[in-house]
Design a protein around this motif. Structure first.
Motif, PDB file in Angstrom:
ATOM      1  N   TRP A  34      27.709  10.560 -36.110  1.00 47.79           N
ATOM      2  CA  TRP A  34      27.331   9.899 -34.327  1.00 47.79           C
ATOM      3  C   TRP A  34      28.722   9.654 -34.478  1.00 47.79           C
ATOM      4  O   TRP A  34      29.098   8.473 -35.253  1.00 47.79           O
ATOM      5  N   TYR A  35      29.549  10.354 -33.551  1.00 47.59           N
ATOM      6  CA  TYR A  35      31.001  10.085 -33.211  1.00 47.59           C
ATOM      7  C   TYR A  35      30.778   9.483 -31.372  1.00 47.59           C
ATOM      8  O   TYR A  35      30.311   9.874 -30.645  1.00 47.59           O
ATOM      9  N   LYS A  36      31.381   8.114 -31.006  1.00 51.26           N
ATOM     10  CA  LYS A  36      31.827   8.072 -29.607  1.00 51.26           C
ATOM     11  C   LYS A  36      33.123   8.505 -28.922  1.00 51.26           C
ATOM     12  O   LYS A  36      34.450   7.741 -30.353  1.00 51.26           O
ATOM     13  N   GLN A  37      33.436   9.399 -28.598  1.00 52.97           N
ATOM     14  CA  GLN A  37      34.860   9.339 -27.562  1.00 52.97           C
ATOM     15  C   GLN A  37      35.290   9.326 -26.405  1.00 52.97           C
ATOM     16  O   GLN A  37      34.151   9.876 -25.853  1.00 52.97           O
ATOM     17  N   LYS A  38      35.871   8.490 -26.127  1.00 55.82           N
ATOM     18  CA  LYS A  38      36.733   8.402 -24.706  1.00 55.82           C
ATOM     19  C   LYS A  38      37.455   9.040 -24.581  1.00 55.82           C
ATOM     20  O   LYS A  38      37.550  10.334 -24.950  1.00 55.82           O
ATOM     21  N   ALA A  39      37.797   9.193 -22.762  1.00 52.79           N
ATOM     22  CA  ALA A  39      38.275  10.634 -21.963  1.00 52.79           C
ATOM     23  C   ALA A  39      39.614   9.710 -22.905  1.00 52.79           C
ATOM     24  O   ALA A  39      40.722   9.200 -22.939  1.00 52.79           O
ATOM     25  N   LYS A  40      40.067  11.309 -23.457  1.00 50.79           N
ATOM     26  CA  LYS A  40      41.880  11.043 -24.389  1.00 50.79           C
ATOM     27  C   LYS A  40      42.273  10.379 -25.232  1.00 50.79           C
ATOM     28  O   LYS A  40      43.485   9.782 -25.277  1.00 50.79           O
ATOM     29  N   LYS A  41      41.300  10.127 -25.976  1.00 51.27           N
ATOM     30  CA  LYS A  41      41.028   9.341 -27.044  1.00 51.27           C
ATOM     31  C   LYS A  41      40.599  10.135 -28.308  1.00 51.27           C
ATOM     32  O   LYS A  41      39.560  10.654 -27.832  1.00 51.27           O
ATOM     33  N   PRO A  43      38.200  10.712 -31.233  1.00 52.56           N
ATOM     34  CA  PRO A  43      36.394  10.359 -31.579  1.00 52.56           C
ATOM     35  C   PRO A  43      36.374   8.999 -32.296  1.00 52.56           C
ATOM     36  O   PRO A  43      37.451   8.714 -33.184  1.00 52.56           O
ATOM     37  N   GLU A  44      35.553   8.155 -32.129  1.00 48.59           N
ATOM     38  CA  GLU A  44      35.628   6.640 -32.924  1.00 48.59           C
ATOM     39  C   GLU A  44      33.989   7.227 -33.916  1.00 48.59           C
ATOM     40  O   GLU A  44      32.647   7.415 -33.015  1.00 48.59           O
ATOM     41  N   LEU A  45      33.843   7.037 -35.033  1.00 48.86           N
ATOM     42  CA  LEU A  45      32.639   6.333 -35.871  1.00 48.86           C
ATOM     43  C   LEU A  45      31.891   5.809 -35.183  1.00 48.86           C
ATOM     44  O   LEU A  45      32.365   4.843 -35.363  1.00 48.86           O
ATOM     45  N   ASP A  85      30.216   1.817 -21.724  1.00 51.64           N
ATOM     46  CA  ASP A  85      29.440   3.348 -22.685  1.00 51.64           C
ATOM     47  C   ASP A  85      29.636   4.225 -22.721  1.00 51.64           C
ATOM     48  O   ASP A  85      29.088   5.369 -23.571  1.00 51.64           O
ATOM     49  N   SER A  86      29.544   4.606 -21.061  1.00 52.31           N
ATOM     50  CA  SER A  86      30.117   5.708 -20.778  1.00 52.31           C
ATOM     51  C   SER A  86      30.918   6.978 -21.631  1.00 52.31           C
ATOM     52  O   SER A  86      32.590   6.469 -21.876  1.00 52.31           O
ATOM     53  N   ALA A  87      30.472   7.724 -22.608  1.00 53.06           N
ATOM     54  CA  ALA A  87      31.637   8.897 -22.985  1.00 53.06           C
ATOM     55  C   ALA A  87      30.697  10.214 -23.031  1.00 53.06           C
ATOM     56  O   ALA A  87      29.780  10.278 -22.937  1.00 53.06           O
ATOM     57  N   LEU A  88      31.058  10.944 -24.491  1.00 52.02           N
ATOM     58  CA  LEU A  88      31.053  11.525 -25.110  1.00 52.02           C
ATOM     59  C   LEU A  88      30.507  11.857 -26.268  1.00 52.02           C
ATOM     60  O   LEU A  88      31.645  10.983 -27.201  1.00 52.02           O
ATOM     61  N   TYR A  89      29.456  12.261 -26.137  1.00 49.18           N
ATOM     62  CA  TYR A  89      29.173  11.450 -27.918  1.00 49.18           C
ATOM     63  C   TYR A  89      28.615  12.904 -28.783  1.00 49.18           C
ATOM     64  O   TYR A  89      28.044  13.379 -28.217  1.00 49.18           O
TER      65      TYR A  89
END
Lengths: 114, 113
Positions: A34-41, A43-45, A85-89
């Motif tokens: 699972w990664y989390k990705q904020k806009a224009k950033k 992905p973060e593990l 926590d809003s983001a692309l997962y």
């Protein structure tokens, strides 16, 4: 089948809701992420599962709870989230073993917490 | 601590031109260096990858150059096309440590027709 399928594609939830994100792959991959990705950033593990066991937790808050019911499925249970926590997962999978490291990512779940 | 630094943040290139994106890393234990391409609303897709025992790898119009002593690697997109307009991420991992990817900050590439 060479895809990672994530559902739902979009999710809006309140801060008191409980929801789950689902991820499925049928490529025989034994590592799932699972990664989390904020806009224009980038992905973060968040989490890594290897052979259905949690192997890496990147100090993720307990309001995110991963689950790997079998080798093809990965869930992310959400509870009491915050607007930040809003983001692309993103879910990803890969083979395990020497020389087999490329990830296959799903298209993600766009989560909005209101 | 940002372990993989990517530049430039954005890039505009004319159709047919060459796009060049650079990355530098700090951790000498990294032993796998992939590049990912991401279109809006989609997940990243593996484009090409290299190991540190190889100095260059080419796949079609995409080439990775790797300089182990300088701890740098770069992506060259030859004959850039409008369909190449996307965000590109370099990444690095330690294969024996769970294959955890550390991403660079990303480069938004726009190819003008």
């Amino acid at each position: 089948d060479t895809e990672v399928t994530q559902t739902p594609k979009h999710l809006v939830m309140g801060m008191t809701n409980k929801k789950s994100l689902k991820c499925e792959q049928h490529m025989g991959h034994r590592a799932m992420y699972w990664y989390k990705q904020k806009a224009k950033k980038p992905p973060e593990l968040m989490f890594v599962y290897s052979y259905e066991k949690l192997s890496i937790n990147e100090s993720v808050p307990s309001r995110f709870s991963p689950e790997c019911p079998n080798s093809s499925l990965l869930n992310l249970h959400l509870h009491a989230l915050q607007p930040e926590d809003s983001a692309l997962y993103l879910c990803a999978s890969s083979q395990v073993g020497r020389g087999r490291y490329g990830y296959t990512f799903g298209s993600g779940t766009r989560l909005t917490v209101v | 601590q940002q372990q993989v630094k990517q530049s430039p943040q954005s890039l505009i290139v004319q159709k047919g031109g060459i796009s060049i994106i650079n990355c530098a890393y700090e951790n000498t234990a990294f032993d796998y260096f992939p590049w990912y391409q991401q279109f809006p609303g989609k997940g990243p897709a593996l484009l090409i990858a290299i190991r540190p025992d190889v100095s260059e790898k080419k796949e079609g119009r995409f080439t990775i150059s790797f300089n182990k002593s300088a701890k740098q690697f770069s992506l060259h997109i030859m004959d850039s096309q409008p369909g190449d307009s996307a965000t590109y991420f370099c990444a690095a991992s330690i294969r024996a440590a769970g294959n955890k990817l550390t991403f660079g900050g990303g480069t938004r590439v726009l190819v003008k027709p």
